[in-house]
Every structure is written in structure tokens, then in C-alpha cells.
Design an enzyme around this catalytic site. Structure first.
Site, PDB file in Angstrom:
ATOM      1  N   GLU A   1      10.822  -8.473  -2.464  1.00 32.12           N
ATOM      2  CA  GLU A   1      11.386  -7.214  -1.952  1.00 32.12           C
ATOM      3  C   GLU A   1      10.740  -7.003  -0.595  1.00 32.12           C
ATOM      4  O   GLU A   1       9.575  -6.621  -0.503  1.00 32.12           O
ATOM      5  CB  GLU A   1      11.061  -6.101  -2.959  1.00 32.12           C
ATOM      6  CG  GLU A   1      11.933  -4.886  -2.799  1.00 32.12           C
ATOM      7  CD  GLU A   1      11.222  -3.790  -2.048  1.00 32.12           C
ATOM      8  OE1 GLU A   1      11.381  -3.760  -0.800  1.00 32.12           O
ATOM      9  OE2 GLU A   1      10.538  -2.989  -2.672  1.00 32.12           O
TER      10      GLU A   1
ATOM     11  N   PRO B   1      -3.401  -5.910  -5.605  1.00 29.44           N
ATOM     12  CA  PRO B   1      -2.869  -4.807  -4.812  1.00 29.44           C
ATOM     13  C   PRO B   1      -3.246  -4.972  -3.339  1.00 29.44           C
ATOM     14  O   PRO B   1      -4.122  -5.780  -3.008  1.00 29.44           O
ATOM     15  CB  PRO B   1      -3.571  -3.585  -5.412  1.00 29.44           C
ATOM     16  CG  PRO B   1      -4.857  -4.115  -5.972  1.00 29.44           C
ATOM     17  CD  PRO B   1      -4.617  -5.563  -6.340  1.00 29.44           C
ATOM     18  N   ALA B   2      -2.620  -4.188  -2.479  1.00 30.30           N
ATOM     19  CA  ALA B   2      -2.913  -4.254  -1.037  1.00 30.30           C
ATOM     20  C   ALA B   2      -4.363  -3.853  -0.778  1.00 30.30           C
ATOM     21  O   ALA B   2      -4.935  -3.030  -1.498  1.00 30.30           O
ATOM     22  CB  ALA B   2      -1.974  -3.321  -0.295  1.00 30.30           C
TER      23      ALA B   2
ATOM     24  N   CYS C   1      10.142   1.108   2.647  1.00 26.54           N
ATOM     25  CA  CYS C   1      11.047   0.010   3.049  1.00 26.54           C
ATOM     26  C   CYS C   1      12.494   0.460   3.177  1.00 26.54           C
ATOM     27  O   CYS C   1      13.279  -0.168   3.877  1.00 26.54           O
ATOM     28  CB  CYS C   1      11.018  -1.116   2.027  1.00 26.54           C
ATOM     29  SG  CYS C   1       9.413  -1.847   1.857  1.00 26.54           S
TER      30      CYS C   1
ATOM     31  N   TRP D   1       0.810  -1.218   0.000  1.00 22.16           N
ATOM     32  CA  TRP D   1       0.000   0.000   0.000  1.00 22.16           C
ATOM     33  C   TRP D   1       0.845   1.271   0.000  1.00 22.16           C
ATOM     34  O   TRP D   1       0.332   2.350  -0.263  1.00 22.16           O
ATOM     35  CB  TRP D   1      -0.935   0.009   1.226  1.00 22.16           C
ATOM     36  CG  TRP D   1      -0.204  -0.233   2.519  1.00 22.16           C
ATOM     37  CD1 TRP D   1      -0.099  -1.428   3.181  1.00 22.16           C
ATOM     38  CD2 TRP D   1       0.561   0.705   3.287  1.00 22.16           C
ATOM     39  NE1 TRP D   1       0.679  -1.289   4.307  1.00 22.16           N
ATOM     40  CE2 TRP D   1       1.097   0.011   4.394  1.00 22.16           C
ATOM     41  CE3 TRP D   1       0.857   2.063   3.162  1.00 22.16           C
ATOM     42  CZ2 TRP D   1       1.894   0.627   5.361  1.00 22.16           C
ATOM     43  CZ3 TRP D   1       1.659   2.679   4.114  1.00 22.16           C
ATOM     44  CH2 TRP D   1       2.169   1.958   5.189  1.00 22.16           C
ATOM     45  N   ASN D   2       2.142   1.168   0.314  1.00 26.03           N
ATOM     46  CA  ASN D   2       2.878   2.425   0.562  1.00 26.03           C
ATOM     47  C   ASN D   2       3.201   3.202  -0.720  1.00 26.03           C
ATOM     48  O   ASN D   2       3.341   4.423  -0.684  1.00 26.03           O
ATOM     49  CB  ASN D   2       4.139   2.185   1.403  1.00 26.03           C
ATOM     50  CG  ASN D   2       5.130   1.264   0.757  1.00 26.03           C
ATOM     51  OD1 ASN D   2       4.803   0.539  -0.181  1.00 26.03           O
ATOM     52  ND2 ASN D   2       6.357   1.274   1.251  1.00 26.03           N
TER      53      ASN D   2
ATOM     54  N   GLU E   1      11.083  -2.695  12.144  1.00 24.65           N
ATOM     55  CA  GLU E   1      10.848  -1.475  11.366  1.00 24.65           C
ATOM     56  C   GLU E   1       9.681  -0.691  11.984  1.00 24.65           C
ATOM     57  O   GLU E   1       8.599  -1.254  12.161  1.00 24.65           O
ATOM     58  CB  GLU E   1      10.419  -1.854   9.949  1.00 24.65           C
ATOM     59  CG  GLU E   1      11.479  -1.714   8.909  1.00 24.65           C
ATOM     60  CD  GLU E   1      10.916  -1.996   7.516  1.00 24.65           C
ATOM     61  OE1 GLU E   1      11.226  -1.229   6.618  1.00 24.65           O
ATOM     62  OE2 GLU E   1      10.181  -2.983   7.341  1.00 24.65           O
TER      63      GLU E   1
ATOM     64  N   SER F   1       6.087  -7.521   3.587  1.00 25.86           N
ATOM     65  CA  SER F   1       6.816  -7.896   4.803  1.00 25.86           C
ATOM     66  C   SER F   1       7.577  -9.220   4.611  1.00 25.86           C
ATOM     67  O   SER F   1       7.210 -10.057   3.785  1.00 25.86           O
ATOM     68  CB  SER F   1       5.840  -8.039   5.970  1.00 25.86           C
ATOM     69  OG  SER F   1       5.096  -9.229   5.812  1.00 25.86           O
TER      70      SER F   1
ATOM     71  N   GLU G   1      14.649  -5.010  -9.035  1.00 27.52           N
ATOM     72  CA  GLU G   1      13.655  -4.299  -9.851  1.00 27.52           C
ATOM     73  C   GLU G   1      14.303  -3.052 -10.433  1.00 27.52           C
ATOM     74  O   GLU G   1      15.108  -2.399  -9.768  1.00 27.52           O
ATOM     75  CB  GLU G   1      12.448  -3.919  -8.987  1.00 27.52           C
ATOM     76  CG  GLU G   1      11.746  -5.144  -8.449  1.00 27.52           C
ATOM     77  CD  GLU G   1      10.395  -4.858  -7.827  1.00 27.52           C
ATOM     78  OE1 GLU G   1      10.303  -3.909  -7.013  1.00 27.52           O
ATOM     79  OE2 GLU G   1       9.433  -5.572  -8.154  1.00 27.52           O
TER      80      GLU G   1
HETATM   81  C1  SIN Z   1       9.435   0.461  -0.993  1.00 29.54           C
HETATM   82  O1  SIN Z   1       9.174   1.078   0.025  1.00 29.54           O
HETATM   83  O2  SIN Z   1       9.245  -0.765  -1.025  1.00 29.54           O
HETATM   84  C2  SIN Z   1       9.940   1.086  -2.264  1.00 29.54           C
HETATM   85  C3  SIN Z   1      10.646   2.351  -2.092  1.00 29.54           C
HETATM   86  C4  SIN Z   1      11.321   2.873  -3.343  1.00 29.54           C
HETATM   87  O3  SIN Z   1      11.031   2.461  -4.459  1.00 29.54           O
HETATM   88  O4  SIN Z   1      12.189   3.722  -3.181  1.00 29.54           O
END
Ligand code: SIN
Length: 433
Positions: free
Chosen positions: A203, A126-127, A237, A101-102, A335, A182, A412
Site C-alpha cells: 500500500e 513499526p516505523a 496516503c 508512522w502516520n 505527495e 513509500s 486491506e
Molecule cells: C494511509 O494513510 O496509508 C491509510 C489511510 C486510511 O486508512 O484511511
């Protein structure tokens, strides 16, 4: 039943796939305002950041459109007379893309774009917090000419998220899973899909260290930390989660940082001046509050923030700087995924490296130093897939994004980003003489 849409998409000329991807990119740019609004209303990031996300996601589509024409094979130098050996690269097949979702637009774009460029078809989920942006993006892809059946999306509630993807995990026609989220969920997907030995790109979680050495340019380090830590309100992340500051500059750095953080504007995404919006949901804000309360109960000093902002709404948290953080605190090993900066003190380089690497995770890491020998030493010793050196903004479609250790595997973006969607076939042709 064999896949129906895959053979035609696999066999399309790369040029035809490229045209579709370029049209999709153009539609994303054309609809940037609407997508930006949707991202901000659905996920909560301020408008300016939402727009940045649209362009970030679109940049992956343009990048992989170009890469689609460069999927080369090799003619292997001849080993025997009358025999020709070569290696060609083929799409892996149906890809299941499961996204967080982020970054509701950028994360799904950077999975779908390489899959389509490689000639794969996609089923996606999607989330549960942010399905609308993904649906809008897929609608634009269809408008751009992605054929029926090539790109498919489902949405599911939190309760139904596991059953929704269970069939994909067991189905031998799905040849790859790409997931951002996660570490526990990544491990679950790896375990549950093992029966059909799918290719995986995972990821996963980070717990990024950010190290400030005595010889750093402190103003640059503060600016880099603000950029990396408060992106999406700390819900990224690659956000620094543990900030290590060398004793000689600790107090000065803490003062400079706290002053800048106290000035950050927290407001609804719709406020043009907003720099930090609401957190995604009640669970997220409860975790942030739990980490801060735990740290304070173990001796952390609140330099700024340290509280919820109920006057703005139930999911707002004040950007926070905590001094005197220690390794017995929850925020050192989990985190936080929110706008909280814990400052740990260290005395020498070896201690900083040891502490930075003392985690099962290895996604991003950052350090600030002006000593060229130290830069080389530290960059090599940090156990992470991504290292920011005197730089806090790392995101780019041209760079390989991904982690080591329990932050997952696969990359990616960049020239490496197509590899995860391709398999190598060796052709050996005899009787040529
Ligand atoms: C993520 O938070 O998984 C991706 C962050 C990014 O693409 O910089």
C-alpha cells in the site's frame, strides 16, 4: 530450522483464533484513552483524532475476528467418476508486516488482524518515529491470549531500518510481506524479496486528485475536502494532493475554502481544541515548505497560510490554500504530505480526467458532481483503487483499501482482505469408486 509457532496457530480451531481476536479488540477499546494519549504524544495527531484512530484500528480486529469463521473452500463439480476435486484455503505462513508512522495503531492492526485470523504468524516492524504505540498494541494482543511466538515485533532506528528487515526478505520461511509506506521502499521490498518469491501486499504512495465540477454542491465539496485533506494534518496516503476546480466555480470555491481553512486551529495534540497538530519531523516540514516556496516562485497565490509557525514549535505549518497551481510545480507530481491545498483550474471534463490520471500513482481519488451521468462516467475513468463520489471520508474496515499503478497491490479490510494471507490448495482424491 522450520517455523516453531506457526503449525500450532495454523491448526488451532478458527473459533479459538476468533476468541483471541475478540479479546484483543475488547482490550483495545478498554484501553482507548491510554492508546489515544500514546498516539498523540508519539505521532502528534490531536487527541480527538487519536481516539478515532484507536477505534478505526480496533474495527479491523473485530472485522477479521468475524471473517476468520468464514474461510470457505469449494467442492468442484465432479469431472470424472471416482474422483473428487476440491479447493481449500490455507494460511500462507509467516508474514512480515512493515508499517508507517502516520497511523501507528491502525495500520499495524489492519495487517496483524487478518494475518492472525487466517492462521498466519507475524514478525513486524513499526516505523522508527512511532514504535511505542505498536509495542503497546502487541502487549495487549499477548494479554488477550496470542500465544508466544505467534506475534513478534522488533523496532529499529532510521539508520538500522534496512538491515533490520534484510533477513526477513531473504528468509524462505517468511512467505509474505505486507507493507504500507513509500513507493520507492515498496519497490525495494519487491526486488529484495524476489529471491524467495514471497506474496506481497503493498500500500504505497498516492497523489490523490480531488475534482470539483461546475455542477457540484460547493458547500459539500468544501466540507469533503476539509475532511479528507486535513485528516492527520494532511499526512495520509489518501489525502487529496491536487485539487482541480472547474473555471465556472473556481473563485467562489477558493474563497469558501480559504475562509474555512484559515479558521482551523493549529495547536499541540494535547490542546482539546486542536484540529491540526505538529508534522512528524523536520524532514516532513522541510518538504512542505519546499513545495510551497516552489509553487509561489512559479506563480501560485497564497490565499491563506503559506508559512511555518515557529511560535508553536519547529514542526508546525499553517494550513495553506494556494490558488493558480500549475503542473510545473513540485506539488503536482510529488505527495506533499502536509496541510497544503493547491487549486488547479480546468475547463472541461476530459481535461480534468486527463490531469487526474496523469500520475504514476493510483490510490484514492475524489470528485464532486450532481450529474448522474457524469458520476458514472468519471467514476469509471479515474485510475485509482478508491473513488470518493461526493464524499471525503472513505475509511472503513468493511471496504477494500488499496491502489493500482505504482500505488501498489493487495487489498486491506473488507471480505477481500483475507485473500492476501491465504493460498489455495487443490485436492484431487481418486479411487472413490
Ligand atoms: C494511509 O494513510 O496509508 C491509510 C489511510 C486510511 O486508512 O484511511
Amino acid at each position: 530450522m522450520p517455523p516453531r509457532a506457526f503449525p500450532a496457530w495454523r491448526d488451532a480451531l478458527p473459533k479459538d483464533r476468533v476468541d483471541v481476536l475478540h479479546r484483543w479488540h475488547a482490550l483495545m477499546v478498554e484501553n482507548a484513552d491510554a492508546l489515544d494519549r500514546l498516539i498523540s504524544l508519539e505521532q502528534g495527531k490531536p487527541f480527538a483524532e487519536g481516539r478515532g484512530e484507536v477505534m478505526y484500528g480496533a474495527s479491523y480486529v473485530a472485522w477479521f475476528a468475524d471473517e476468520a469463521t468464514r474461510i470457505y473452500g469449494d467442492l468442484i463439480p465432479q469431472q470424472q467418476r471416482g474422483k473428487r476435486m476440491s479447493a481449500i484455503r490455507e494460511p500462507v505462513g509467516i508474514v512480515a508486516a512493515i508499517t508507517p508512522w502516520n497511523f501507528p495503531l491502525a495500520m499495524i492492526a489492519r495487517k496483524i488482524a487478518p494475518a492472525l485470523a487466517a492462521g498466519c504468524t507475524v514478525v513486524g516492524k513499526p516505523a522508527e518515529d512511532t514504535p511505542l504505540t505498536a509495542l503497546a498494541l502487541v502487549m495487549l494482543a499477548h494479554e488477550a491470549g496470542v500465544p508466544t511466538g505467534v506475534l513478534n515485533l522488533i523496532s529499529a532506528s532510521r539508520e538500522n531500518a534496512v538491515p533490520a528487515v534484510a533477513d526477513w526478505l531473504a528468509d524462505s520461511r517468511v512467505r509474505k510481506i505486507t507493507f504500507t509506506g513509500s513507493t520507492p521502499v515498496g519497490k525495494y521490498l519487491a526486488r529484495e524479496s524476489a529471491g524467495t518469491l514471497k506474496k506481497l501486499s503493498l500500500e504505497l504512495g498516492g497523489n490523490a486528485p480531488f475534482i470539483v465540477f461546475d455542477d457540484a454542491d460547493l458547500d459539500a465539496a468544501v466540507a469533503g475536502l476539509l475532511a479528507s485533506k486535513f485528516r492527520n494534518g494532511g499526512q495520509t496516503c489518501v489525502c487529496p494532493n491536487r485539487v482541480y476546480v472547474q473555471s465556472g466555480v473556481y473563485e467562489r470555491f477558493a474563497d469558501l475554502l480559504a475562509t474555512r481553512v484559515a479558521a482551523l486551529k493549529v495547536a499541540p495534540a494535547t490542546d482539546p481544541a486542536a484540529q491540526i497538530g505538529p508534522m512528524i519531523n523536520a524532514r516532513a516540514i522541510d518538504k512542505i515548505a519546499r513545495h510551497v516556496d516552489d509553487a509561489v516562485s512559479r506563480g501560485a497565490r497564497v490565499l491563506t497560510g503559506g508559512k511555518r509557525l515557529p511560535e508553536l514549535g519547529p514542526t508546525y505549518y499553517a494550513p495553506t490554500v494556494l490558488a493558480d497551481a500549475t503542473h510545473d510545480m513540485q506539488l503536482s507530481c510529488e505527495e506533499t504530505f502536509g496541510p497544503v491545498v493547491p487549486l488547479f483550474r480546468f475547463d472541461d471534463e476530459a481535461e480534468a480526467i486527463r490531469a487526474a490520471n496523469d500520475t504514476p500513482f493510483g490510490l484514492a481519488s475524489y470528485f464532486y458532481s450532481q450529474d448522474v451521468r457524469r458520476i458514472d462516467r468519471v467514476a469509471r475513468q479515474l485510475e485509482a483503487g478508491i473513488v470518493g463520489i461526493n464524499e471525503g471520508a472513505l475509511a472503513s474496515e468493511a471496504a477494500p483499501f488499496g491502489g493500482v499503478k505504482e500505488s501498489g497491490y493487495g487489498r486491506e479490510g473488507s471480505k477481500y482482505g483475507l485473500d492476501d494471507y491465504l493460498s489455495i490448495k487443490y485436492l484431487c482424491q481418486g479411487g472413490l469408486e
